[in-house]
Write a protein that holds these residues in place. Sequence first.
Motif, PDB file in Angstrom:
ATOM      1  N   LYS A   1       1.399  15.530  23.276  1.00  0.00           N
ATOM      2  CA  LYS A   1       2.125  16.796  23.147  1.00  0.00           C
ATOM      3  C   LYS A   1       2.351  17.443  24.509  1.00  0.00           C
ATOM      4  O   LYS A   1       3.467  17.856  24.840  1.00  0.00           O
ATOM      5  CB  LYS A   1       1.341  17.746  22.238  1.00  0.00           C
ATOM      6  N   ASN A   2       1.302  17.500  25.317  1.00  0.00           N
ATOM      7  CA  ASN A   2       1.423  18.126  26.635  1.00  0.00           C
ATOM      8  C   ASN A   2       2.332  17.335  27.563  1.00  0.00           C
ATOM      9  O   ASN A   2       3.076  17.921  28.354  1.00  0.00           O
ATOM     10  CB  ASN A   2       0.037  18.305  27.270  1.00  0.00           C
ATOM     11  N   THR A   3       2.288  16.025  27.480  1.00  0.00           N
ATOM     12  CA  THR A   3       3.154  15.188  28.326  1.00  0.00           C
ATOM     13  C   THR A   3       4.617  15.408  27.965  1.00  0.00           C
ATOM     14  O   THR A   3       5.466  15.568  28.848  1.00  0.00           O
ATOM     15  CB  THR A   3       2.769  13.701  28.190  1.00  0.00           C
TER      16      THR A   3
ATOM     17  N   ARG B   1       5.694  18.830  29.200  1.00  0.00           N
ATOM     18  CA  ARG B   1       5.823  18.853  30.659  1.00  0.00           C
ATOM     19  C   ARG B   1       7.130  18.214  31.097  1.00  0.00           C
ATOM     20  O   ARG B   1       7.815  18.720  31.989  1.00  0.00           O
ATOM     21  CB  ARG B   1       4.628  18.135  31.292  1.00  0.00           C
ATOM     22  N   MET B   2       7.495  17.103  30.481  1.00  0.00           N
ATOM     23  CA  MET B   2       8.749  16.434  30.849  1.00  0.00           C
ATOM     24  C   MET B   2       9.944  17.336  30.571  1.00  0.00           C
ATOM     25  O   MET B   2      10.864  17.428  31.395  1.00  0.00           O
ATOM     26  CB  MET B   2       8.894  15.111  30.099  1.00  0.00           C
ATOM     27  N   ILE B   3       9.942  18.016  29.451  1.00  0.00           N
ATOM     28  CA  ILE B   3      11.033  18.925  29.106  1.00  0.00           C
ATOM     29  C   ILE B   3      11.051  20.118  30.060  1.00  0.00           C
ATOM     30  O   ILE B   3      12.101  20.497  30.584  1.00  0.00           O
ATOM     31  CB  ILE B   3      10.926  19.370  27.631  1.00  0.00           C
ATOM     32  N   ASN B   4       9.869  20.702  30.311  1.00  0.00           N
ATOM     33  CA  ASN B   4       9.784  21.869  31.203  1.00  0.00           C
ATOM     34  C   ASN B   4      10.199  21.533  32.630  1.00  0.00           C
ATOM     35  O   ASN B   4      10.730  22.386  33.337  1.00  0.00           O
ATOM     36  CB  ASN B   4       8.377  22.450  31.201  1.00  0.00           C
ATOM     37  N   LEU B   5       9.951  20.298  33.055  1.00  0.00           N
ATOM     38  CA  LEU B   5      10.346  19.875  34.404  1.00  0.00           C
ATOM     39  C   LEU B   5      11.785  19.355  34.441  1.00  0.00           C
ATOM     40  O   LEU B   5      12.244  18.874  35.475  1.00  0.00           O
ATOM     41  CB  LEU B   5       9.395  18.791  34.919  1.00  0.00           C
ATOM     42  N   ASN B   6      12.461  19.414  33.285  1.00  0.00           N
ATOM     43  CA  ASN B   6      13.844  18.964  33.178  1.00  0.00           C
ATOM     44  C   ASN B   6      14.001  17.485  33.569  1.00  0.00           C
ATOM     45  O   ASN B   6      14.910  17.119  34.308  1.00  0.00           O
ATOM     46  CB  ASN B   6      14.773  19.852  34.014  1.00  0.00           C
ATOM     47  N   PHE B   7      13.089  16.672  33.098  1.00  0.00           N
ATOM     48  CA  PHE B   7      13.108  15.219  33.306  1.00  0.00           C
ATOM     49  C   PHE B   7      13.335  14.877  34.783  1.00  0.00           C
ATOM     50  O   PHE B   7      14.409  14.456  35.187  1.00  0.00           O
ATOM     51  CB  PHE B   7      14.160  14.555  32.417  1.00  0.00           C
TER      52      PHE B   7
ATOM     53  N   ILE C   1       1.012  11.209  38.612  1.00  0.00           N
ATOM     54  CA  ILE C   1      -0.044  11.422  37.636  1.00  0.00           C
ATOM     55  C   ILE C   1      -1.361  11.088  38.323  1.00  0.00           C
ATOM     56  O   ILE C   1      -1.498  10.020  38.916  1.00  0.00           O
ATOM     57  CB  ILE C   1       0.126  10.500  36.410  1.00  0.00           C
ATOM     58  N   ALA C   2      -2.325  11.992  38.262  1.00  0.00           N
ATOM     59  CA  ALA C   2      -3.619  11.752  38.884  1.00  0.00           C
ATOM     60  C   ALA C   2      -4.713  11.796  37.828  1.00  0.00           C
ATOM     61  O   ALA C   2      -4.745  12.701  36.996  1.00  0.00           O
ATOM     62  CB  ALA C   2      -3.894  12.787  39.961  1.00  0.00           C
ATOM     63  N   ASP C   3      -5.571  10.816  37.856  1.00  0.00           N
ATOM     64  CA  ASP C   3      -6.748  10.790  36.999  1.00  0.00           C
ATOM     65  C   ASP C   3      -7.949  10.918  37.924  1.00  0.00           C
ATOM     66  O   ASP C   3      -8.369   9.958  38.555  1.00  0.00           O
ATOM     67  CB  ASP C   3      -6.804   9.482  36.202  1.00  0.00           C
ATOM     68  N   LEU C   4      -8.463  12.128  38.026  1.00  0.00           N
ATOM     69  CA  LEU C   4      -9.589  12.405  38.914  1.00  0.00           C
ATOM     70  C   LEU C   4     -10.882  12.203  38.129  1.00  0.00           C
ATOM     71  O   LEU C   4     -11.096  12.831  37.103  1.00  0.00           O
ATOM     72  CB  LEU C   4      -9.496  13.836  39.449  1.00  0.00           C
TER      73      LEU C   4
ATOM     74  N   ASN D   1       3.692   5.680  28.718  1.00  0.00           N
ATOM     75  CA  ASN D   1       4.437   5.340  27.497  1.00  0.00           C
ATOM     76  C   ASN D   1       5.108   6.569  26.897  1.00  0.00           C
ATOM     77  O   ASN D   1       6.258   6.502  26.449  1.00  0.00           O
ATOM     78  CB  ASN D   1       3.521   4.687  26.467  1.00  0.00           C
ATOM     79  N   THR D   2       4.405   7.689  26.895  1.00  0.00           N
ATOM     80  CA  THR D   2       4.975   8.927  26.345  1.00  0.00           C
ATOM     81  C   THR D   2       6.155   9.402  27.181  1.00  0.00           C
ATOM     82  O   THR D   2       7.177   9.840  26.635  1.00  0.00           O
ATOM     83  CB  THR D   2       3.895  10.028  26.265  1.00  0.00           C
ATOM     84  N   ILE D   3       6.039   9.301  28.497  1.00  0.00           N
ATOM     85  CA  ILE D   3       7.153   9.683  29.376  1.00  0.00           C
ATOM     86  C   ILE D   3       8.373   8.810  29.085  1.00  0.00           C
ATOM     87  O   ILE D   3       9.492   9.315  28.926  1.00  0.00           O
ATOM     88  CB  ILE D   3       6.739   9.568  30.862  1.00  0.00           C
ATOM     89  N   ASN D   4       8.168   7.511  29.006  1.00  0.00           N
ATOM     90  CA  ASN D   4       9.297   6.597  28.752  1.00  0.00           C
ATOM     91  C   ASN D   4       9.923   6.838  27.383  1.00  0.00           C
ATOM     92  O   ASN D   4      11.157   6.844  27.257  1.00  0.00           O
ATOM     93  CB  ASN D   4       8.845   5.150  28.899  1.00  0.00           C
ATOM     94  N   LEU D   5       9.114   7.062  26.364  1.00  0.00           N
ATOM     95  CA  LEU D   5       9.644   7.335  25.023  1.00  0.00           C
ATOM     96  C   LEU D   5      10.400   8.665  24.987  1.00  0.00           C
ATOM     97  O   LEU D   5      11.450   8.779  24.350  1.00  0.00           O
ATOM     98  CB  LEU D   5       8.523   7.337  23.990  1.00  0.00           C
TER      99      LEU D   5
END
Length: 84
Positions: free
Chosen positions: A15-17, A20-26, A32-35, A52-56
Amino acid sequence: MQKRVLSKAKPVLIKNTKERMINLNFPQSIKIADLGCASGQNTFLTMSEIVNTINLSCQQWNQKPPEIDCCLNDLPNNDFNTTF
């Protein structure tokens, strides 16, 4: 145990991904950082779910997928060579 926690968090992550993509206007590129990701088998579970979520999302909205830069970070003694 980590895999179970990730599976419970998956709906929120997706949901958040998407939001974020919509809010950033693709955007054309995204980082992406995994700390604190560790260096075991579960390292790529979250990253792959996000990618995968970004691509979909891009397919759904008829947008060109961005260049994705995935950054992994953890303790200095973790061996990322074994992960790759």
